[in-house]
Design an enzyme around this catalytic site. Structure first.
Site, mmCIF file in Angstrom:
data_model
loop_
_atom_site.group_PDB
_atom_site.id
_atom_site.type_symbol
_atom_site.label_atom_id
_atom_site.label_comp_id
_atom_site.label_asym_id
_atom_site.label_seq_id
_atom_site.Cartn_x
_atom_site.Cartn_y
_atom_site.Cartn_z
ATOM 1 N N HIS A 132 35.062 11.308 -5.625
ATOM 2 C CA HIS A 132 34.685 11.190 -4.214
ATOM 3 C C HIS A 132 33.961 12.460 -3.723
ATOM 4 C CE1 HIS A 132 35.781 8.698 -0.441
ATOM 5 N NE2 HIS A 132 34.652 9.369 -0.232
ATOM 6 N N ARG B 126 33.169 3.171 -0.183
ATOM 7 C CA ARG B 126 34.608 3.238 0.058
ATOM 8 C C ARG B 126 35.349 2.523 -1.065
ATOM 9 N NH1 ARG B 126 34.233 6.871 2.861
ATOM 10 N NH2 ARG B 126 34.859 7.203 5.025
ATOM 11 N N GLU C 157 43.188 7.141 -3.886
ATOM 12 C CA GLU C 157 42.611 8.454 -4.206
ATOM 13 C C GLU C 157 43.626 9.554 -3.922
ATOM 14 O OE1 GLU C 157 37.953 7.332 -3.243
ATOM 15 O OE2 GLU C 157 39.093 8.468 -1.777
ATOM 16 N N ASP D 131 32.195 6.481 -7.124
ATOM 17 C CA ASP D 131 32.567 7.776 -6.551
ATOM 18 C C ASP D 131 33.798 7.645 -5.668
ATOM 19 O OD1 ASP D 131 32.086 10.609 -6.069
ATOM 20 O OD2 ASP D 131 31.497 10.012 -4.031
ATOM 21 N N THR E 266 32.804 10.119 8.396
ATOM 22 C CA THR E 266 32.337 8.952 9.151
ATOM 23 C C THR E 266 33.396 7.865 9.179
ATOM 24 O OG1 THR E 266 30.046 9.444 8.531
ATOM 25 C CG2 THR E 266 30.515 7.216 9.339
#
Length: 318
Positions: free
Chosen positions: A285, A234, A263, A258, A74
């Site tokens: 994540h 996010r 990342e 998460d 998304t």
């Protein structure tokens, strides 16, 4: 023949069956793609499929044949949307696939932290139960969800689903008004009030210039009830250095994250210094990545590519 290049196949679980578009095409798939490989790999491509490999303006300007970017996610903050618009490149994302998986992951974090599961598990491993000489012991706080207040930042499909789960647990649920925005109506609680009265605060909003570092030292100072802070949205929404400082100061009771600003986390990530604490949970994540959600996501990807090929692009960001 239409050439489709998938830049980061490894971001979709290996158990997911990747069906292909039904029209004639050439499919090229890469497990991972570094930034300096993007242009070479997309040369001659009509459609790029990229989850987290950035496609920026300088890259787009070197790819005159690129007509579509399909995102199996998304969020689209790693793509230069303005440059795509200028070039007439269609950008489509997937939506609605995570309405079960992300809220369930959110509550897995909430329940584990609220009931001290991480700390108690480690205590048992370390032999504390045997040493206690009784049937139970009390080394970590345990709190019920029923009767507590859940502050939700982000009122989209995921936030709404989280609210329904919270209400099923008997929680009072509040949707925070957008930060520094007035007049959103009676369904919203002022942002600062949500910070002040929530026992748990959970983030479900996109990362945009207006939301980057949305929660930092000034916001932590307003958290009067020492809430848990959960982020399954996010990285970048929370200032991570200030987050660790708030944890050390006792301004929050714990955190379940998460997603991080970088990342995978960089070596100097502040959160790496607190990972072993019983009131800290960091997952890589994976909140979006149930088997069911990933399969639904991929079916959307294929449908958007087919819709674009048929001349009716769907789920357009651009």
């Amino acid at each position: 023949m239409t050439r489709i290049v998938f830049l980061d196949r490894s971001t979709i679980g290996p158990s997911v069956s990747l069906s292909k578009p039904s029209f004639p095409h050439e499919w090229i798939e890469h497990d991972r793609t570094c930034m300096d490989q993007v242009v070479a790999r997309l040369k001659g491509a009509d459609i790029a499929v990229s989850n987290k490999v950035p496609i920026r303006r300088d890259t787009i300007m070197q790819l005159p044949g690129l007509k579509m970017i399909c995102i199996p996610a998304t969020g689209h903050d790693v793509f230069d949307i303005d440059a795509c618009r200028e070039r007439g490149i269609v950008v489509s994302n997937v939506r609605g696939y995570a309405v079960n998986t992300v809220p369930e992951h959110t509550f897995a974090l909430i329940l584990a932290l609220r009931r001290g599961l991480i700390g108690f598990r480690q205590d048992v491993i370390d032999g504390r139960w045997q040493e206690s000489q009784q049937f139970c012991f009390f080394t970590h706080p345990i709190n019920d969800l029923a009767g507590s207040t859940l502050g939700i930042i982000g009122e989209g499909a995921l936030g709404q689903s989280v609210a329904r789960l919270g209400q099923a647990f008997g929680m009072r649920t509040l949707f925070a008004a957008h930060k520094n925005v007035q007049g959103l109506g009676p369904l919203y609680t002022p942002f600062d009030e949500v910070l002040a009265i929530s026992d748990i605060i959970t983030l479900h909003c996109p990362l945009m210039p207006a939301t980057r570092n949305m929660i930092a030292a000034p916001e932590f100072a307003k958290m009067k009830r020492q809430p848990l802070l959960i982020n399954c949205a996010r990285g970048g929404l929370v200032n991570e250095a200030d987050l660790v400082d708030a944890l050390d100061r006792g301004q929050i009771a714990g955190l379940g994250f998460d997603c991080l600003t970088s990342e995978p986390p960089a070596a100097d990530s502040p959160l790496l210094s607190v990972l072993t604490r019983p009131n800290v949970i960091v997952t890589p994540h994976t909140g979006w990545a149930s088997e069911e959600a990933m399969q639904t996501l991929w079916e959307q990807v294929v449908r958007h590519i087919e819709d674009f090929h048929a001349g009716s692009p769907s789920n357009r960001v651009v």
